[in-house]
Design a protein around this motif. Structure first.
Motif, PDB file in Angstrom:
ATOM      1  N   LYS A   1     -14.706  40.725 -33.903  1.00 55.15           N
ATOM      2  CA  LYS A   1     -14.068  41.277 -35.096  1.00 55.15           C
ATOM      3  C   LYS A   1     -14.373  40.422 -36.326  1.00 55.15           C
ATOM      4  O   LYS A   1     -14.548  39.213 -36.235  1.00 55.15           O
ATOM      5  N   GLU A   2     -14.422  41.086 -37.459  1.00 59.58           N
ATOM      6  CA  GLU A   2     -14.742  40.438 -38.734  1.00 59.58           C
ATOM      7  C   GLU A   2     -13.766  39.301 -39.048  1.00 59.58           C
ATOM      8  O   GLU A   2     -14.185  38.204 -39.427  1.00 59.58           O
ATOM      9  N   GLU A   3     -12.473  39.551 -38.871  1.00 61.62           N
ATOM     10  CA  GLU A   3     -11.471  38.543 -39.230  1.00 61.62           C
ATOM     11  C   GLU A   3     -11.553  37.285 -38.358  1.00 61.62           C
ATOM     12  O   GLU A   3     -11.062  36.223 -38.751  1.00 61.62           O
ATOM     13  N   GLU A   4     -12.211  37.360 -37.215  1.00 59.31           N
ATOM     14  CA  GLU A   4     -12.363  36.203 -36.334  1.00 59.31           C
ATOM     15  C   GLU A   4     -13.600  35.370 -36.664  1.00 59.31           C
ATOM     16  O   GLU A   4     -13.784  34.296 -36.096  1.00 59.31           O
ATOM     17  N   ASN A   5     -14.431  35.859 -37.587  1.00 51.56           N
ATOM     18  CA  ASN A   5     -15.733  35.226 -37.808  1.00 51.56           C
ATOM     19  C   ASN A   5     -16.103  34.997 -39.268  1.00 51.56           C
ATOM     20  O   ASN A   5     -17.202  35.360 -39.702  1.00 51.56           O
ATOM     21  N   PRO A   6     -15.227  34.337 -40.033  1.00 52.09           N
ATOM     22  CA  PRO A   6     -15.568  34.081 -41.450  1.00 52.09           C
ATOM     23  C   PRO A   6     -16.787  33.166 -41.603  1.00 52.09           C
ATOM     24  O   PRO A   6     -17.566  33.322 -42.546  1.00 52.09           O
ATOM     25  N   LYS A   7     -16.960  32.224 -40.675  1.00 50.67           N
ATOM     26  CA  LYS A   7     -18.101  31.303 -40.773  1.00 50.67           C
ATOM     27  C   LYS A   7     -19.425  32.047 -40.564  1.00 50.67           C
ATOM     28  O   LYS A   7     -20.400  31.803 -41.277  1.00 50.67           O
ATOM     29  N   LEU A   8     -19.454  32.979 -39.601  1.00 49.87           N
ATOM     30  CA  LEU A   8     -20.652  33.784 -39.381  1.00 49.87           C
ATOM     31  C   LEU A   8     -20.988  34.576 -40.640  1.00 49.87           C
ATOM     32  O   LEU A   8     -22.143  34.602 -41.072  1.00 49.87           O
ATOM     33  N   ILE A   9     -19.984  35.190 -41.233  1.00 50.87           N
ATOM     34  CA  ILE A   9     -20.192  35.987 -42.448  1.00 50.87           C
ATOM     35  C   ILE A   9     -20.754  35.109 -43.567  1.00 50.87           C
ATOM     36  O   ILE A   9     -21.717  35.477 -44.239  1.00 50.87           O
TER      37      ILE A   9
END
Length: 173
Positions: free
Chosen positions: A125-133
């Motif tokens: 999920k997007e909210e779990e991966n701010p660093k990837l984004i």
């Protein structure tokens, strides 16, 4: 006319479809999503050449699905890499993913100029991966998570139904 369409597509049908998509999101491998994504994109963009390019050559170009967009003087490519991760993606895996996606820039595409790189992540999920984004943004890689993928699936269903044809029929009545 609009009311008629709303009556045909019931809210419980949409919820059931969302449930199926969520279940498949948990069960499908990245390779299975590549095939689904190719089919979805072919429905949404019928004028584009879309091919599944994963396999042995993927090591060279880092691309699972290639969209080739015809242009006036040249064609353009959009490279898509599909990954299957759950939860927060580690720093080590982020580096591996970005390195793989960036291979598309270095590869000598014969059928067009690379204009975009997209990473599709399921079921994370997007909210779990701010660093990837953040890291992908630094490298000009657009990230699509499962929620946006779900929207693409709905869009392909609408394209399959061909709402324009339905509206035209309704206007002639």
């Amino acid at each position: 006319m609009i009311k008629l369409l709303k009556d045909q597509i019931k809210e419980e049908d949409i919820k059931l479809l969302e449930k199926y998509i969520d279940e498949y999101n948990q069960k499908f491998t990245a390779s299975q999503w590549e095939e689904v994504l190719k089919d979805i994109l072919e429905k949404i963009y019928p004028g584009y050449k879309i091919k599944k390019t994963g396999g042995s050559k993927e090591e060279e170009h880092g691309t699972d699905v290639l969209i080739n967009v015809p242009g006036i003087s040249e064609n353009y490519n959009i490279a898509i890499q599909v990954k299957n991760y759950k939860g927060e993606i580690s720093d080590e895996n982020i580096k591996i993913i970005i390195d793989q996606v960036n291979k598309a820039e270095e590869y000598g595409w014969e059928d067009g100029k690379l204009i975009d790189k997209i990473l599709v992540i399921t079921p994370a999920k997007e909210e779990e991966n701010p660093k990837l984004i953040e890291k992908c943004k630094e490298k000009n890689i657009k990230v699509i998570f499962s929620e946006e993928l779900k929207k693409l699936i709905f869009k392909s269903i609408i394209e399959s139904i061909d709402l324009k044809e339905i509206f035209d029929e309704m206007l002639q009545e």
